[in-house]
Design an enzyme around this catalytic site. Structure first.
Site, PDB file in Angstrom:
ATOM      1  CD  GLU A 110      -3.389  -1.177   1.935  1.00  0.00           C
ATOM      2  OE1 GLU A 110      -2.886  -0.215   3.225  1.00  0.00           O
ATOM      3  OE2 GLU A 110      -3.277  -2.412   2.330  1.00  0.00           O
ATOM      4  CG  HIS A 225      -8.705   5.655   1.880  1.00  0.00           C
ATOM      5  ND1 HIS A 225      -9.241   4.976  -0.246  1.00  0.00           N
ATOM      6  CD2 HIS A 225      -8.365   4.953   2.233  1.00  0.00           C
ATOM      7  CE1 HIS A 225      -8.274   4.605   0.183  1.00  0.00           C
ATOM      8  NE2 HIS A 225      -8.188   4.154   0.921  1.00  0.00           N
ATOM      9  NE  ARG A 269      -4.697   5.952   2.823  1.00  0.00           N
ATOM     10  CZ  ARG A 269      -5.172   4.753   3.994  1.00  0.00           C
ATOM     11  NH1 ARG A 269      -5.590   4.921   4.851  1.00  0.00           N
ATOM     12  NH2 ARG A 269      -4.727   3.462   3.111  1.00  0.00           N
ATOM     13  CG  HIS A 330     -10.153   6.417   5.774  1.00  0.00           C
ATOM     14  ND1 HIS A 330     -11.022   5.795   5.205  1.00  0.00           N
ATOM     15  CD2 HIS A 330      -8.623   5.423   5.593  1.00  0.00           C
ATOM     16  CE1 HIS A 330     -10.508   4.027   5.738  1.00  0.00           C
ATOM     17  NE2 HIS A 330      -9.379   4.294   5.902  1.00  0.00           N
ATOM     18  NE  ARG A 365      -4.677   5.711   9.824  1.00  0.00           N
ATOM     19  CZ  ARG A 365      -4.954   4.381   8.533  1.00  0.00           C
ATOM     20  NH1 ARG A 365      -4.265   3.060   8.326  1.00  0.00           N
ATOM     21  NH2 ARG A 365      -6.126   4.722   7.850  1.00  0.00           N
TER      22      ARG A 365
HETATM   23  C1  SIN Z   1      -7.611   0.721   2.534  1.00  0.00           C
HETATM   24  O1  SIN Z   1      -7.938  -0.304   2.035  1.00  0.00           O
HETATM   25  O2  SIN Z   1      -6.926   1.852   1.551  1.00  0.00           O
HETATM   26  C2  SIN Z   1      -7.728   1.355   3.895  1.00  0.00           C
HETATM   27  C3  SIN Z   1      -7.057   0.669   5.020  1.00  0.00           C
HETATM   28  C4  SIN Z   1      -6.159   1.962   6.206  1.00  0.00           C
HETATM   29  O3  SIN Z   1      -6.918   2.647   6.574  1.00  0.00           O
HETATM   30  O4  SIN Z   1      -4.954   1.766   6.202  1.00  0.00           O
END
Ligand code: SIN
Length: 512
Positions: A110, A225, A269, A330, A365
């Site tokens: 990610e 998000h 993010r 988010h 975060r």
């Molecule tokens: C996601 O799956 O994009 C969210 C995971 C997160 O908020 O860390």
């Protein structure tokens, strides 16, 4: 051993309840909706930890601090990354079946992670798998569970939290006394018009703790998000989809992230969310597009079964055409200030999970660190309870307010100038105001306007769930706008279009 009141039924609350019961405490667990309803069950991507041979605690720590834009607390981040692997193994012992491949645990990538280290369950159903395992575990313990009951206020006597006023499903408010109260009430995404959070995420714990006199911080840092589906309810489309190779396109079908950041769709993010927001503004407000077509229908259905269903239910076939996505609130990086064992500034009060501000997230975060933070710090809080965390702490008690003092309670629940005849807060208008004036980009003029409009509303008496939530949202909106006005720099998720960038690099780390 004492009586512990845990408020919240996500991973943080369930974990605390299980561990506190195992330590011999008498535990009461209060949840606002049904036990399994909360943000945890909607978590998709997974849980990050340094579990693999090509990874290390140092790498995870560095990634976390870098994503936090220089404002993370290195000591808290070290605890998170050091203890994370053991907590993931605990989850496996609790019965979570993480996805496995031929060579062991499967792992995803990610944004802003320098290694693929996100373990997941059911493809994109990690939160649901964790929630299910922990609910089953807590039900095997002698924990008294009270569902559909909402925290209204904390009870404070002589500077010490002694319990909570809880609104029950039948409309009655009862005082629940305890030796220690652990808040695990989750986030506050419902402050904003668009959110990936469930309807219960109204910041109840942070607002009640603040009214009671606990110190709170970092409320200006709300994580947006980048990819919520532009459909009713704005369901989350996991970052793991971009981790597998999906890209963002503008309305003309042009990929825009590579020109913004070398990490493109896997930049932190806040960077991706802001770039999408700006592109939306340039194209008249229409959503940007997430193109996952190159991944193929079979892969999408296998790796992301839940999202495959969600997108199809909303009328999209993401294996054939890009889907419309928008940024949405988010995660709250700020909250109730705690030490490394979950203790707040008020004796008798602890906080864990999203409602706590442990310092691990800084200004932004790192993806998939939220479930980890909840597990690591709930475990520590439960251990601290066993060691007497609820005991008097002279330092903290000295700074604590007593909410039984009517003057202080009044100061914390309404601005002094508010008139009794002022209109009560209108939730939809508040959410729209926060979205447009205190959202992904803010400036002094917009925040000042928001502040004035928020000041003109009155909080309703908390006589039922809706009014209790509205009071909390109004308190938190005011605190958030004040914090955003006070921070005259752009850093991480807090972007002031009228102020220069602030801290942007991770602080020096101690040698390992
Ligand atoms: C996601 O799956 O994009 C969210 C995971 C997160 O908020 O860390």
């Amino acid at each position: 051993m004492g009586h512990v009141l845990v408020v919240g039924g996500g991973i943080a609350g369930l974990w605390t309840a299980v561990r506190a019961a195992d330590a011999g405490h008498r535990v009461e667990l209060v949840t606002k909706a049904d036990l399994a309803e909360g943000s945890t069950r909607y978590a998709q991507g997974g849980i990050a930890a340094a579990l693999f041979p090509d990874d290390s605690v140092e790498r995870h720590l560095r990634d976390t601090l870098e994503a936090g834009a220089g404002l993370g607390d290195p000591a808290a981040v070290r605890v998170l990354c050091d203890e994370g692997p053991a907590r993931v193994r605990d989850l496996i012992r609790f019965g979570v079946e993480f996805d496995r491949g031929e060579s062991g645990l499967d792992r995803g990538l990610e944004a802003a992670h320098s290694r693929a280290r996100i373990v997941h369950a059911g493809g994109d159903a990690t939160g649901a798998a964790i929630e299910q395992a922990l609910v089953a575990t807590v039900r095997r313990r002698a924990v008294s569970i009270v569902e559909r009951a909402m925290l209204v206020d904390l009870l404070v006597e002589r500077g010490r939290v002694t319990g909570a006023a809880i609104l029950h499903a039948d409309g009655t408010v009862a005082e629940h006394r305890a030796d220690a109260v652990v808040l695990a009430t989750g986030g506050s995404g419902c402050l904003y018009r668009h959110t990936t959070n469930p309807a219960v995420a109204t910041g109840d714990g942070v607002a009640a703790a603040w009214r009671a006199g606990a110190a709170v911080a970092d409320l200006e840092f709300t994580q947006f998000h980048p990819t919520a589906l532009a459909a009713p309810g704005t369901p989350l489309i996991s970052e793991a989809v971009r981790g597998e190779g999906a890209v963002l396109l503008d309305a003309r079908g042009i990929r825009f992230m590579p020109a913004v950041d070398a990490r493109a769709e896997l930049a932190p993010r806040d960077v991706v969310a802001r770039a999408s927001w700006r592109r939306m503004a340039e194209q008249g407000g229409s959503a940007v597009l997430l193109d996952a077509t190159a991944l193929g229908g079979a892969f999408l259905a296998r790796r992301f079964p839940g999202l495959d269903r969600v997108t199809r239910d909303a009328g999209f076939d993401w294996s054939r055409k890009p889907i419309p996505v928008i940024p949405a609130a988010h995660y709250a990086m700020g909250g109730i200030i705690t030490d490394l064992d979950g203790r707040s500034s008020l004796p008798g009060l602890l906080a864990v999970g999203e409602c706590a501000r442990t310092g691990v997230h800084g200004a932004n975060r790192l993806a998939s660190n939220s479930l980890l933070e909840a597990a690591v710090f709930a475990d520590r809080a439960a251990r601290a309870l066993a060691g007497g965390a609820a005991a008097e702490d002279a330092t903290r008690q000295a700074g604590a307010a007593d909410s039984s003092d009517p003057a202080d309670a009044a100061r914390r629940s309404a601005p002094a100038a508010i008139r009794a005849e002022a209109p009560t807060v209108d939730r939809a208008a508040l959410q729209q105001l926060m979205w447009t004036r205190a959202g992904l980009e803010r400036d002094a003029a917009g925040l000042a306007e928001a502040s004035a409009r928020l000041a003109a509303w009155r909080a309703p008496d908390p006589v039922d769930r809706a009014s209790a939530e509205d009071r909390n949202l109004l308190d938190l909106a005011r605190l958030t706008v004040d914090a955003a006005l006070a921070r005259r720099e752009s850093v991480g998720a807090h972007f002031r279009s009228d102020a220069p960038a602030g801290a942007s690099t991770a602080p020096e780390l101690e040698a390992a």
